[in-house]
Write an enzyme that holds these catalytic residues in place. Structure first.
Site, PDB file in Angstrom:
ATOM      1  N   LYS A  22      11.204   5.839 -35.751  1.00 55.74           N
ATOM      2  CA  LYS A  22      12.362   6.308 -34.975  1.00 55.74           C
ATOM      3  C   LYS A  22      13.615   6.373 -35.845  1.00 55.74           C
ATOM      4  O   LYS A  22      14.327   7.379 -35.840  1.00 55.74           O
ATOM      5  CB  LYS A  22      12.602   5.364 -33.785  1.00 55.74           C
ATOM      6  N   ASN A  23      13.880   5.314 -36.581  1.00 51.22           N
ATOM      7  CA  ASN A  23      15.151   5.278 -37.306  1.00 51.22           C
ATOM      8  C   ASN A  23      15.184   6.238 -38.491  1.00 51.22           C
ATOM      9  O   ASN A  23      16.262   6.674 -38.904  1.00 51.22           O
ATOM     10  CB  ASN A  23      15.479   3.846 -37.747  1.00 51.22           C
ATOM     11  N   ARG A  95      22.962   5.042 -30.819  1.00 47.70           N
ATOM     12  CA  ARG A  95      23.647   4.639 -32.031  1.00 47.70           C
ATOM     13  C   ARG A  95      23.676   5.790 -33.047  1.00 47.70           C
ATOM     14  O   ARG A  95      24.668   6.031 -33.731  1.00 47.70           O
ATOM     15  CB  ARG A  95      22.860   3.454 -32.603  1.00 47.70           C
ATOM     16  N   CYS A 119      22.259  -0.305 -28.665  1.00 45.64           N
ATOM     17  CA  CYS A 119      22.037  -1.613 -28.063  1.00 45.64           C
ATOM     18  C   CYS A 119      23.227  -2.530 -28.310  1.00 45.64           C
ATOM     19  O   CYS A 119      23.802  -2.533 -29.390  1.00 45.64           O
ATOM     20  CB  CYS A 119      20.775  -2.235 -28.656  1.00 45.64           C
ATOM     21  N   ARG A 124      28.898  -4.078 -34.289  1.00 42.92           N
ATOM     22  CA  ARG A 124      28.467  -2.794 -34.846  1.00 42.92           C
ATOM     23  C   ARG A 124      29.626  -1.867 -35.220  1.00 42.92           C
ATOM     24  O   ARG A 124      29.752  -0.753 -34.709  1.00 42.92           O
ATOM     25  CB  ARG A 124      27.476  -2.103 -33.898  1.00 42.92           C
ATOM     26  N   ASP A 127      33.219   0.906 -39.981  1.00 40.98           N
ATOM     27  CA  ASP A 127      34.227   0.970 -41.054  1.00 40.98           C
ATOM     28  C   ASP A 127      33.633   1.420 -42.396  1.00 40.98           C
ATOM     29  O   ASP A 127      34.291   2.122 -43.166  1.00 40.98           O
ATOM     30  CB  ASP A 127      34.919  -0.392 -41.213  1.00 40.98           C
ATOM     31  N   ASP A 308      15.168  -6.258 -36.529  1.00 42.74           N
ATOM     32  CA  ASP A 308      14.541  -5.587 -35.380  1.00 42.74           C
ATOM     33  C   ASP A 308      13.207  -6.222 -34.981  1.00 42.74           C
ATOM     34  O   ASP A 308      12.608  -5.828 -33.972  1.00 42.74           O
ATOM     35  CB  ASP A 308      14.328  -4.090 -35.673  1.00 42.74           C
ATOM     36  N   ARG A 400      13.585   3.967 -25.169  1.00 42.94           N
ATOM     37  CA  ARG A 400      14.376   4.599 -26.225  1.00 42.94           C
ATOM     38  C   ARG A 400      13.646   4.570 -27.558  1.00 42.94           C
ATOM     39  O   ARG A 400      13.892   5.413 -28.418  1.00 42.94           O
ATOM     40  CB  ARG A 400      15.715   3.873 -26.396  1.00 42.94           C
TER      41      ARG A 400
HETATM   42  C1  UD1 Z   1      20.189   0.280 -38.089  1.00 44.49           C
HETATM   43  C2  UD1 Z   1      19.073   0.469 -37.116  1.00 44.49           C
HETATM   44  C3  UD1 Z   1      18.851  -0.794 -36.314  1.00 44.49           C
HETATM   45  C4  UD1 Z   1      18.672  -1.998 -37.233  1.00 44.49           C
HETATM   46  C5  UD1 Z   1      19.787  -2.073 -38.262  1.00 44.49           C
HETATM   47  C6  UD1 Z   1      19.547  -3.152 -39.320  1.00 44.49           C
HETATM   48  C7  UD1 Z   1      19.194   2.837 -36.622  1.00 44.49           C
HETATM   49  C8  UD1 Z   1      19.536   3.901 -35.630  1.00 44.49           C
HETATM   50  N1  UD1 Z   1      19.389   1.569 -36.235  1.00 44.49           N
HETATM   51  O1  UD1 Z   1      21.356   0.046 -37.307  1.00 44.49           O
HETATM   52  O2  UD1 Z   1      17.691  -0.613 -35.508  1.00 44.49           O
HETATM   53  O3  UD1 Z   1      18.713  -3.174 -36.466  1.00 44.49           O
HETATM   54  O4  UD1 Z   1      19.904  -0.808 -38.952  1.00 44.49           O
HETATM   55  O5  UD1 Z   1      18.342  -2.943 -39.962  1.00 44.49           O
HETATM   56  O6  UD1 Z   1      18.705   3.104 -37.694  1.00 44.49           O
HETATM   57  N2  UD1 Z   1      28.246  -3.047 -40.486  1.00 44.49           N
HETATM   58  C9  UD1 Z   1      29.588  -3.113 -40.787  1.00 44.49           C
HETATM   59  N3  UD1 Z   1      30.269  -1.931 -40.958  1.00 44.49           N
HETATM   60  C10 UD1 Z   1      29.691  -0.709 -40.832  1.00 44.49           C
HETATM   61  C11 UD1 Z   1      28.307  -0.660 -40.536  1.00 44.49           C
HETATM   62  C12 UD1 Z   1      27.607  -1.841 -40.362  1.00 44.49           C
HETATM   63  O7  UD1 Z   1      30.158  -4.190 -40.906  1.00 44.49           O
HETATM   64  O8  UD1 Z   1      30.380   0.307 -41.008  1.00 44.49           O
HETATM   65  C13 UD1 Z   1      27.465  -4.297 -40.311  1.00 44.49           C
HETATM   66  C14 UD1 Z   1      26.853  -4.438 -38.933  1.00 44.49           C
HETATM   67  O9  UD1 Z   1      27.758  -5.013 -38.008  1.00 44.49           O
HETATM   68  C15 UD1 Z   1      25.666  -5.333 -39.223  1.00 44.49           C
HETATM   69  C16 UD1 Z   1      25.241  -4.917 -40.632  1.00 44.49           C
HETATM   70  O10 UD1 Z   1      26.349  -4.231 -41.189  1.00 44.49           O
HETATM   71  O11 UD1 Z   1      26.075  -6.670 -39.270  1.00 44.49           O
HETATM   72  C17 UD1 Z   1      24.036  -4.001 -40.676  1.00 44.49           C
HETATM   73  O12 UD1 Z   1      24.251  -2.882 -39.835  1.00 44.49           O
HETATM   74  P1  UD1 Z   1      23.559  -1.473 -40.118  1.00 44.49           P
HETATM   75  O13 UD1 Z   1      22.504  -1.643 -41.149  1.00 44.49           O
HETATM   76  O14 UD1 Z   1      24.611  -0.446 -40.341  1.00 44.49           O
HETATM   77  O15 UD1 Z   1      22.885  -1.191 -38.718  1.00 44.49           O
HETATM   78  P2  UD1 Z   1      22.785   0.181 -37.956  1.00 44.49           P
HETATM   79  O16 UD1 Z   1      22.762   1.322 -38.926  1.00 44.49           O
HETATM   80  O17 UD1 Z   1      23.767   0.193 -36.845  1.00 44.49           O
END
Ligand code: UD1
Length: 433
Positions: A22-23, A95, A119, A124, A127, A308, A400
């Site tokens: 999915k991702n 997301r 979720c 999340r 930045d 996950d 989802r």
């Molecule tokens: C993706 C996955 C999700 C998985 C996660 C971690 C998708 C659609 N979702 O989520 O299923 O749980 O990776 O493997 O692919 N962060 C920041 N700033 C940012 C972005 C992220 O501080 O701009 C932090 C987040 O709060 C979190 C960490 O970085 O603590 C990892 O997040 P991230 O890898 O970006 O997760 P997602 O891409 O949202």
């Protein structure tokens, strides 16, 4: 409202075939609009998140066709360049809507996307996505109505150091950079299998990306991208979910269409607690007999133990003998299933970002509510392992991310059905006794 009704206590036995990731699919479908040519993408999981993203891509004006249930054709040529805005009530719930920021910015130098939902497992923030776009020369604003607007006259390759390891920002910056002028370097990049898959897809379109899968990704901008045919990798988390399901129900499942290398963190923990894990070329057999041992786990970016899989693993460990500790280091709000499991007899105490688990002999059925996607899957596992009947509400979260979850479980001998009224629920209960 639809819910699962489950009669537990049967060891799951048989074969299951894992869908496309999915991702990875979410990144790849968004990336397909970077060319005016047709892209044909195979092994797309038929789940709510991909359906919603495809609907949003179509609403932009792209031509989207399902060739079959898992093969999608996307042609970005017809996108309305005067209306590069993504916002509907559905897209706000997923997301991955943010991937359209990267791909539209990369292609059209303009994107307007409703702030992503997904979720509720933590803050999340985005930045790091914004930091990356700005480094490439974009101006990014959050405007009224919760929309992110990114625009640029020109995107120019830069050196970008990510402050945290983030999957979403790494993919988004790759998509914005592939058509930028010059060379972009992403340092401290995420290394998840789906990062590599999106990079491979972009390279098959003519992009020049090197180093995906390591923590330094180098992208040399190209003038244009072309159409391609591409097949998405198998879903690591769906596979891991069935692996833990085999262990929690003391079953024996052959999990087909997996890349065993992607499963190593999960396979080694399951072996460590006493399960039998046998790897083949593109499948894994998981068997468990009796009670497992306890262990300690900390979630980490790939190749560490995936966040996950944390709820599914906790559900499995809560049935083992002894005390286990699971530390969640990625998202701060990922223990919402603990209260639900407690109602089934689990003994788990959450302290800060750790769950301290005292193993119990078994669960008993209960009426449960799925708090989010993976926690919902974990509750399904618990219900399948439990004595008696459980119901799980709010299965929209589970739908989802898992394709035909109940059908696949039934094929393994599990007693599960989706019902949407009291009469059907009673009928199920009478039938399973
Ligand atoms: C993706 C996955 C999700 C998985 C996660 C971690 C998708 C659609 N979702 O989520 O299923 O749980 O990776 O493997 O692919 N962060 C920041 N700033 C940012 C972005 C992220 O501080 O701009 C932090 C987040 O709060 C979190 C960490 O970085 O603590 C990892 O997040 P991230 O890898 O970006 O997760 P997602 O891409 O949202």
């Amino acid at each position: 409202m639809e819910k699962y009704v489950i009669k537990g206590g049967t060891p799951l036995d048989g074969e299951v075939t894992i869908a496309g990731a999915k991702n990875a699919a979410l990144g790849i479908l968004a990336a397909a609009i970077l060319t005016d040519d047709e892209c044909i993408i195979e092994n797309v999981p038929y789940v709510e998140d991909t359906k919603v993203l495809l609907r949003a891509i179509e609403a932009l004006g792209a031509t989207v066709k399902y060739i079959d249930l898992h093969t999608v054709s996307i042609c970005g040529k017809t996108i309305d360049k005067d209306n590069l805005c993504v916002d509907d009530e559905y897209i706000r719930k997923i997301r991955a809507s943010y991937y359209l920021l990267g791909s539209m910015l990369g292609k059209f130098k303009y994107a307007q996307v409703a702030l992503p939902g997904g979720c509720d497992i933590g803050l999340r923030p985005i930045d790091q996505h914004i930091k990356g776009f700005e480094a490439l020369g974009a101006k990014v604003d959050i405007v009224s109505g919760g929309k992110v607007v990114a625009k640029a006259d020109n995107l120019i390759g830069r050196h970008i150091y990510m402050d945290v390891v983030t999957v979403g920002a790494t993919i988004n910056i790759m998509m914005a950079a592939v058509l930028a002028e010059g060379k972009t370097t992403i340092e401290n990049a995420a290394k998840e299998p789906h990062i590599v898959d999106v990079a491979n897809f972009l390279n098959s379109m003519g992009a020049n990306i090197k180093g995906a899968g390591t923590d330094v990704i180098r992208i040399r901008g190209v003038q244009r991208l072309v159409g391609t045919e591409y097949s998405i990798i198998p879903d690591q988390i769906e596979a891991g979910t069935f692996m833990t399901m085999a262990v929690a129900t003391k079953g024996n499942i052959l999990i087909k269409n997996v890349i065993p290398k992607h499963m190593e963190a999960i396979s080694s923990k399951l072996s460590e607690i006493g399960a039998t894990v046998i790897e083949y070329d593109d499948s894994i057999r998981v068997m468990a007999d009796g009670r497992m041992k306890s262990t300690q786990i900390k979630t980490l970016p790939y190749p560490g133990f995936p966040t996950d899989m944390q709820p599914q693993m906790a559900t499995t460990l809560a049935l083992s003998s002894g005390n286990s500790i699971i530390t969640e280091s990625i998202f701060e709000n990922r223990f919402k299933y603990v209260n639900e499991l407690a109602r089934m007899g689990a003994r788990i105490k959450v302290e800060g970002n750790s769950a301290i688990i005292t193993g119990v002999e078994g669960y008993t059925g209960a009426n449960l509510v799925a708090p989010d996607l993976r926690a919902g899957a974990a509750l399904v596992i618990a219900a399948l392992a439990a004595e008696g009947i459980s119901t799980i509400d709010d299965i929209k979260y589970i739908l989802r991310g898992y394709e035909d979850f109940d059908g696949k479980i039934r094929a393994l001998g599990g007693q599960i059905e989706i019902v949407d009224n009291e009469r059907d629920e009673q009928k199920f209960k009478l039938r399973v006794g």
